[in-house]
Design a protein around this motif. Structure first.
Motif, PDB file in Angstrom:
ATOM      1  N   TYR A 192     -17.064  -4.740   1.266  1.00  0.00           N
ATOM      2  CA  TYR A 192     -18.126  -5.746   1.337  1.00  0.00           C
ATOM      3  C   TYR A 192     -17.465  -7.121   1.393  1.00  0.00           C
ATOM      4  O   TYR A 192     -16.566  -7.425   0.603  1.00  0.00           O
ATOM      5  CB  TYR A 192     -19.048  -5.691   0.115  1.00  0.00           C
ATOM      6  CG  TYR A 192     -20.042  -6.839   0.097  1.00  0.00           C
ATOM      7  CD1 TYR A 192     -21.268  -6.722   0.733  1.00  0.00           C
ATOM      8  CD2 TYR A 192     -19.718  -8.055  -0.520  1.00  0.00           C
ATOM      9  CE1 TYR A 192     -22.168  -7.775   0.741  1.00  0.00           C
ATOM     10  CE2 TYR A 192     -20.615  -9.116  -0.504  1.00  0.00           C
ATOM     11  CZ  TYR A 192     -21.844  -8.967   0.116  1.00  0.00           C
ATOM     12  OH  TYR A 192     -22.715 -10.027   0.144  1.00  0.00           O
ATOM     13  N   TYR A 205     -15.026   1.617   0.854  1.00  0.00           N
ATOM     14  CA  TYR A 205     -16.203   0.773   1.088  1.00  0.00           C
ATOM     15  C   TYR A 205     -15.762  -0.682   0.999  1.00  0.00           C
ATOM     16  O   TYR A 205     -15.064  -1.084   0.061  1.00  0.00           O
ATOM     17  CB  TYR A 205     -17.281   1.046   0.037  1.00  0.00           C
ATOM     18  CG  TYR A 205     -18.413   0.046   0.044  1.00  0.00           C
ATOM     19  CD1 TYR A 205     -19.403   0.102   1.016  1.00  0.00           C
ATOM     20  CD2 TYR A 205     -18.477  -0.970  -0.916  1.00  0.00           C
ATOM     21  CE1 TYR A 205     -20.442  -0.821   1.027  1.00  0.00           C
ATOM     22  CE2 TYR A 205     -19.508  -1.888  -0.918  1.00  0.00           C
ATOM     23  CZ  TYR A 205     -20.499  -1.814   0.056  1.00  0.00           C
ATOM     24  OH  TYR A 205     -21.516  -2.733   0.078  1.00  0.00           O
ATOM     25  N   LYS A 263     -21.515  -7.458   6.843  1.00  0.00           N
ATOM     26  CA  LYS A 263     -20.890  -7.561   5.530  1.00  0.00           C
ATOM     27  C   LYS A 263     -20.372  -6.232   4.988  1.00  0.00           C
ATOM     28  O   LYS A 263     -19.429  -6.209   4.204  1.00  0.00           O
ATOM     29  CB  LYS A 263     -21.887  -8.148   4.519  1.00  0.00           C
ATOM     30  CG  LYS A 263     -22.384  -9.547   4.845  1.00  0.00           C
ATOM     31  CD  LYS A 263     -23.395  -9.988   3.804  1.00  0.00           C
ATOM     32  CE  LYS A 263     -23.990 -11.349   4.142  1.00  0.00           C
ATOM     33  NZ  LYS A 263     -25.020 -11.745   3.148  1.00  0.00           N
ATOM     34  N   LYS A 264     -21.001  -5.120   5.366  1.00  0.00           N
ATOM     35  CA  LYS A 264     -20.714  -3.840   4.720  1.00  0.00           C
ATOM     36  C   LYS A 264     -20.121  -2.839   5.705  1.00  0.00           C
ATOM     37  O   LYS A 264     -20.685  -2.604   6.770  1.00  0.00           O
ATOM     38  CB  LYS A 264     -21.994  -3.256   4.108  1.00  0.00           C
ATOM     39  CG  LYS A 264     -22.661  -4.152   3.092  1.00  0.00           C
ATOM     40  CD  LYS A 264     -23.974  -3.543   2.622  1.00  0.00           C
ATOM     41  CE  LYS A 264     -24.708  -4.460   1.647  1.00  0.00           C
ATOM     42  NZ  LYS A 264     -25.999  -3.877   1.226  1.00  0.00           N
TER      43      LYS A 264
END
Length: 775
Positions: free
Chosen positions: A534, A532, A484-485
């Motif tokens: 997610y 970033y 997910k990240k």
């Protein structure tokens, strides 16, 4: 007003008549004695169950009833109607076959319903949820050749867990189970639930797999329920190993040898080139630390397997390291197939050998791509790309990519003399499957972290106006915490824009336009960028979410060291070129909701701001925000909207500059539905704009103010999406509903909509042709 109400009532009457007609018309096709099944309903007769529990139980029971009635849309059954009106086809093809069996739906009749079977489903499900005294009766209600089955459930009181026991003995496996009983899903006071019991068995199995019990299975656990030891509606649970649990399932295993075949091929195995398992004597010459690597042609560096594999000789087996090793081998990107086998090599001491059978992908590939494209700015063009990829460049699973390309875009109507655009360039990228840095970077992720190095050059030629030489280089890292990240850090990201052949025509057009002059200004941009991401959109959920945040800092340290301040002094330069200083942040948030397997809702919000400081009064043109076009606000042509309430119609005829801004706000919402196989439709609304942080005399109304909400543009439209799996072709037709550069009070355009007017259609209907979804 009265005439409008009459029209409205007539419309409602006509709609109601059509609904009744279409509904009744399906029953006229039934034979004598047949009845159309309209579904089953479960009625729960119990005053002690809470309303929430009753609704949940009813919904679950009705979802389990079979068969399902014919599908309905707004109370109608159009699929059934198409089945009924279509003639029986003579062949399994043609229009009648397509209409009857692909679009249409065979009638579900009352005779297809096994009511006794559904009764057992209701009783069994109720008992599994703790209603041990469930009683079910049913009745059939029919009218006008339609029938519904009503099931009445008297569930009685729901049984609750009074106590949970984990049976103890002296075995090693039982001692391990006792260490994590405090995390049990079975809690005193909770309702008895068979699904929770199954989850508890899986929990115990997962815990034991982490402690070396490789051959254990959830089926080796039994949970005994006893309702006789307590008064009232209570049940005691006893968790224990089954008496017939296999001996291997109760033994704790460690890793003996780790053997890797990095050039494994099933054909070679059949020909006897590889022997699995291998004897210890033949393994010794392939040793690398605690790993044996069978690579006689030395196609791979041995270090990559030491980094990827989490099992070492003597380690206790655990499932996490098992899966982690496989995922890291896959994420290297150099192996087509990854297979793992555990072979018992020392049953007395409970040891087995771990084999990794890796089939390499094609190491090198050369691909030529020819693309055709068009956009809403009335440009059509083509692009030719030649790409070469090497997936094991230095024998350490390094991926090297090189590409050369050429492209042109030709103006096809719209703004006169906007001129054609030619682009040509080349770029290379080296991706190393580890973090190359003076510091130690440890990652236990299933994804191998990467160091990326890129170099590129592009020549942009806007005929009769200017040429731009664009050089770029970057060095940075990409790593994923989990599925997910993801993080991406470019320690250095350099862009150099150098103009060439700026014509007198362009100079004259940009004489009083600062924005146009900045397009051809020399630009040196360098600094770190971080993003970033997610997302859980890959998960099978009703609601999913995506977020990407990006931070771009240019010239920060250099500006501090040199004391750069464009307002007080001449700009500081490097190699005779002023360097840019700014901070830019952008957020992209998306939300997806699935109504059914064939319909969904998608939305996106983009918010960003770029702030110049120190050595810069303005954000470099290439780093500003743009809006409009096929992936943005589709009712406005690409890069023509904004900034603010600036009116692009005031620009001198002959050149239409791409409009840019320092602030961006955008919102998109889209309903998507599947009509037939590859054919999808959508209805969408887009809203947003861009603004400047400072006044620009050449673009009045461009500055961001407290009145920014009145400068939001709105567009809406419909689209077709042709989903061919490997390619999604998208056609979106949009029109503006709110134009920010119109006079205040007249910015909504509903009263101007005139589909019958050719001039209106030409100016307001924007066709966007694109590949893939917009978000």
């Amino acid at each position: 007003m009265k005439s409008k109400l009459n029209i409205y009532y007539k419309y409602l009457l006509a709609s109601g008549f059509a609904a009744v007609t279409l509904s009744c018309s399906n029953t006229k096709f039934l034979k004598e004695g047949q009845m159309l099944y309209t579904g089953g309903e479960v009625k729960i007769e119990n005053d002690t169950i809470s309303k929430k529990d009753k609704n949940e139980l009813q919904a679950a029971l009705e979802a389990n009833l079979v068969p399902k009635p014919n599908s309905k849309i707004l109370g109608l059954r159009p699929k059934l109607y198409f089945y009924n009106i279509a003639k029986e086809p003579k062949k399994d093809k043609g229009f009648n076959y397509w209409l009857k069996y692909k679009i249409g739906e065979k009638p579900v009749l009352l005779g297809d319903v096994d009511r006794e079977f559904n009764k057992k489903i209701i009783e069994n499900y109720s008992e599994n949820k703790g209603y041990f005294n469930a009683k079910v009766t049913y009745d059939t209600v029919s009218k006008n050749k339609k029938a519904q089955v009503i099931y009445k459930l008297r569930p009685g009181a729901r049984y609750l867990i009074s106590n949970v026991k984990f049976q103890k003995d002296s075995s090693l496996i039982n001692k391990e189970i006792q260490t994590f009983t405090n995390k049990t899903f079975l809690k005193s006071g909770n309702p008895f639930d068979l699904d929770v019991i199954k989850n508890e068995r899986d929990r115990i199995d997962n815990g034991l797999k982490e402690r070396g019990f490789y051959y254990f299975s959830p089926e080796n656990i039994i949970v005994q329920a006893d309702s006789t030891v307590n008064k009232g509606h209570k049940v005691e649970l006893n968790v224990k190993l089954k008496d017939d649990t296999p001996r291997l399932a109760t033994e704790q295993f460690t890793i003996n040898n780790v053997i890797v075949f990095p050039t494994y091929n099933i054909q070679d195995v059949k020909q006897g080139k590889y022997k699995v398992p291998m004897d210890v004597d033949s393994l010794s010459k392939h040793a690398y630390d605690d790993i044996y690597i069978i690579d006689p042609q030395h196609k791979f560096k041995q270090k990559i397997f030491d980094r990827a594999l989490y099992f070492k000789k003597g380690d206790l087996y655990n499932r996490s390291n098992h899966n982690l090793s496989l995922n890291r081998l896959i994420s290297l990107g150099v192996f087509k197939f990854v297979k793992n086998e555990f072979v018992l090599s020392d049953s007395l001491n409970h040891k087995f050998d771990a084999y990794y059978l890796l089939t390499p992908r094609q190491i090198q590939s050369l691909k030529l791509e020819a693309l055709g494209r068009t956009n809403s700015a009335n440009y059509a063009g083509s692009e030719l790309n030649l790409n070469w990829t090497h997936r094991n460049f230095f024998k350490g699973a390094e991926q090297f990519k090189a590409a050369v390309y050429g492209a042109f875009d030709v103006q096809m109507g719209g703004q006169e003399n906007a001129k054609n655009i030619f682009r040509a360039g080349a770029n290379v990228q080296l991706s190393i499957p580890r973090i190359v840095a003076p510091f130690r970077f440890n990652s236990s992720s299933a994804f191998v972290p990467r160091t990326n190095i890129t170099l590129g050059y592009e020549l942009l030629n806007r005929t009769e106006y200017y040429k731009l030489n664009n050089f770029n280089a970057s060095f940075g890292y990409v790593w994923k915490e989990n599925v997910k990240k993801e993080h991406e850090l470019k320690v250095i990201d350099i862009t150099l824009v150098s103009p060439a052949n700026v014509t007198h025509l362009y100079d004259s057009l940009s004489l009083n336009n600062d924005a146009m002059r900045r397009v051809v200004a020399k630009q040196l941009i360098f600094g770190p960028t971080y993003s970033y991401t997610y997302t859980n959109t890959m998960l099978p959920r009703t609601n999913t979410f995506y977020y990407k945040g990006t931070l771009d800092l240019a010239g920060t340290i250099t500006g501090l060291v040199t004391g750069a301040d464009a307002k007080k002094d001449k700009q500081k330069e490097i190699f005779g070129i002023p360097f840019s200083q700014y901070a830019k942040i952008e957020n992209d948030v998306r939300f997806y909701h699935k109504f059914t397997e064939k319909s969904s809702f998608a939305s996106r919000f983009i918010g960003g701001i770029a702030y110049p400081y120190g050595n810069s009064e303005f954000i470099p043109f290439s780093k500003q925000f743009f809006t409009g076009g096929s992936n943005s606000i589709r009712a406005f042509r690409a890069r023509t909207l904004g900034p603010g309430s600036f009116d692009p119609r005031t620009i001198q005829q002959g050149y239409l500059i791409d409009q840019s801004g320092d602030i961006k706000l955008e919102f998109n919402a889209e309903y998507r539905a599947n009509l037939y196989k590859f054919l999808n439709v959508a209805a969408f609304v887009d809203a947003g704009n861009i603004w400047l942080l400072r006044d620009d005399p050449s673009r009045p109304g461009a500055k961001f103010t407290k009145d920014f909400l009145n400068e939001i543009a709105v567009g809406a439209g419909v689209g077709l999406r042709l989903d061919f799996s490997i390619l999604i072709l998208r056609l979106d037709l949009a029109m503006p509903l709110r134009v920010p550069y119109y006079q205040k009070g007249d910015r909504w355009t509903f009263n101007e909509i005139d589909f019958g007017n050719a001039a209106w259609r030409k100016d307001n209907l924007i066709l966007n042709i694109a590949i893939g979804y917009p978000f």
